[in-house]
Scaffold this active site. Sequence first.
Site, short mmCIF file in Angstrom:
data_model
loop_
_atom_site.label_atom_id
_atom_site.label_comp_id
_atom_site.label_asym_id
_atom_site.label_seq_id
_atom_site.Cartn_x
_atom_site.Cartn_y
_atom_site.Cartn_z
N CYS A 1 61.34 36.56 1.97
CA CYS A 1 61.04 35.04 1.75
C CYS A 1 59.73 34.67 1.84
O CYS A 1 59.11 34.99 2.67
CB CYS A 1 61.90 34.68 3.16
SG CYS A 1 61.23 33.20 3.77
N GLU A 2 59.59 33.58 0.88
CA GLU A 2 58.03 33.52 0.71
C GLU A 2 57.57 32.33 1.89
O GLU A 2 56.32 32.16 1.92
CB GLU A 2 57.71 32.86 -0.48
CG GLU A 2 58.33 31.35 -0.99
CD GLU A 2 58.17 30.91 -2.22
OE1 GLU A 2 57.57 31.60 -3.09
OE2 GLU A 2 58.16 29.74 -2.50
N HIS A 3 58.56 31.79 2.70
CA HIS A 3 58.10 31.03 3.74
C HIS A 3 57.87 31.76 4.94
O HIS A 3 56.92 31.17 5.74
CB HIS A 3 59.22 30.03 3.97
CG HIS A 3 59.39 29.36 2.97
ND1 HIS A 3 60.80 28.68 2.56
CD2 HIS A 3 58.77 28.71 1.87
CE1 HIS A 3 60.93 28.02 1.49
NE2 HIS A 3 59.68 27.96 1.03
N HIS A 4 58.37 32.97 5.31
CA HIS A 4 58.17 33.54 6.53
C HIS A 4 57.67 35.04 6.21
O HIS A 4 57.34 35.81 7.27
CB HIS A 4 59.39 33.53 7.36
CG HIS A 4 59.74 32.26 7.63
ND1 HIS A 4 60.75 31.57 7.02
CD2 HIS A 4 59.58 31.51 8.98
CE1 HIS A 4 61.17 30.55 7.39
NE2 HIS A 4 60.34 30.28 8.52
N GLN B 1 65.92 32.09 -2.39
CA GLN B 1 67.01 32.51 -3.01
C GLN B 1 67.42 31.59 -4.15
O GLN B 1 67.92 32.11 -5.09
CB GLN B 1 68.08 32.66 -1.85
CG GLN B 1 69.50 33.00 -2.42
CD GLN B 1 70.44 33.14 -1.30
OE1 GLN B 1 70.01 33.37 -0.14
NE2 GLN B 1 71.85 33.15 -1.75
N HIS C 1 69.49 35.84 5.54
CA HIS C 1 67.87 35.71 5.73
C HIS C 1 67.53 36.24 7.31
O HIS C 1 68.00 35.55 8.11
CB HIS C 1 67.53 34.36 5.41
CG HIS C 1 67.92 33.88 4.04
ND1 HIS C 1 66.78 33.65 3.16
CD2 HIS C 1 69.03 33.93 3.37
CE1 HIS C 1 67.39 33.26 2.04
NE2 HIS C 1 68.61 33.58 1.91
N CYS D 1 64.73 35.43 8.70
CA CYS D 1 64.07 34.14 9.32
C CYS D 1 65.28 33.29 9.73
O CYS D 1 64.70 32.43 10.57
CB CYS D 1 63.25 33.51 8.30
SG CYS D 1 63.99 32.78 6.71
ZN ZN Z 1 62.37 32.28 5.49
#
Ligand code: ZN
Length: 198
Positions: free
Chosen positions: A86-89, A127, A155, A157
């Site tokens: 996941c590119e956010h976390h 995703q 996920h 995260c």
């Molecule tokens: Zn994430």
Amino acid sequence: MNSTAALHAVADDPIDRARAMVAVADLLTALGYDATDEHLIDTPRRVVDALIDMTASEPFVMTTFANEEGYDEPVAVRGIRFTSLCEHHLLPFRGEVDVAYVPGSRLVGLSKLARVVERHARRLQVQERMTVQIADELEDALAPRGVAVVVRAEHLCMSIRGVRTPDAETRTTAFRGVFQSDPELRGALRPDGPGRMS
Ligand code: ZN
């Protein structure tokens, strides 16, 4: 640079492994740990190698061949396992992809469908974008009468931090061409009868 790094998806953006290791050591220090402790001294190298490994995929050529028999029903491969980041976390999300297409004049080897999934999973991702990219690549390469991609994933995260919903499954879909105009065809992606695809 080791051989894994050479496989990185972004070929014109070479990985600076040494700089990445310094950054991880800095992160440990910033979080209040002693990065020179004997138990942590090799952690930056391990973290960087793991990140490189999780964002590299084997290059491959999507060879297609003529649909000489005029096969015109869905070709579906279900349950292709994947792990992405996941590119956010920078935490993994993982699950399964079902891919189907209704051929036009070209067919593709079935293993290539799994390769396409891997190519778009093994990088920093979200995703929704991964789902669209898999569908786009199959459309571009095959000019099929329809493409369907269904992704189900957990996920980390969401499941191990924040709202902590361990059983939540995130489902995304891309239906193109005849899969969009004729929802009945989506039955080709059902693992075990009606119900799962609604
Ligand atoms: Zn994430």
